[in-house]
Design an enzyme around this catalytic site. Structure first.
Site, PDB file in Angstrom:
ATOM      1  N   ARG A  12       1.028  -1.046  -0.076  1.00 25.96           N
ATOM      2  CA  ARG A  12      -0.034  -0.029  -0.199  1.00 25.96           C
ATOM      3  C   ARG A  12       0.802   1.328  -0.005  1.00 25.96           C
ATOM      4  NH1 ARG A  12      -3.476  -0.497   5.014  1.00 25.96           N
ATOM      5  NH2 ARG A  12      -1.558  -1.640   5.553  1.00 25.96           N
ATOM      6  N   ASN A  30      -6.213  -2.462   2.079  1.00 23.45           N
ATOM      7  CA  ASN A  30      -6.299  -4.060   2.233  1.00 23.45           C
ATOM      8  C   ASN A  30      -7.729  -4.435   2.141  1.00 23.45           C
ATOM      9  OD1 ASN A  30      -3.370  -4.431   2.235  1.00 23.45           O
ATOM     10  ND2 ASN A  30      -3.154  -4.346   4.485  1.00 23.45           N
TER      11      ASN A  30
END
Length: 85
Positions: A12, A30
């Site tokens: 990320r 996520n």
């Protein structure tokens, strides 16, 4: 949706940095099932470059595949990391 070993490997953070560097807007988060989900908006060439880079991601990631689909355009002004969904 990005599949593979993509959680716990800075995917990320890498996505945010890479997208911003390419001038893209959107978000990344996520998923509870172990995937990473991203919405990426911007110029076609920048999106293509992002997708090519996302096939590898950060060094510790092991991307198995990326599922892509068109999405509605959102009124976004930056690229951000969102909470797990």
């Amino acid at each position: 949706m990005i599949h593979g070993r993509v959680q716990g490997v800075w995917y990320r953070g890498w996505t945010v940095a890479t997208a911003r560097e390419l001038g893209l807007v959107g978000w990344v988060r996520n998923r509870m099932d172990g995937r990473v989900e991203a919405l990426v908006q911007g110029e076609g060439a920048a999106i293509d470059r992002f997708l090519a880079l996302a096939q590898d991601g950060p060094p510790a990631a092991q991307v198995v595949g990326i599922d892509m689909q068109d999405a509605l355009v959102e009124d976004l002004h930056a690229f951000e990391q969102r909470a797990t969904a």
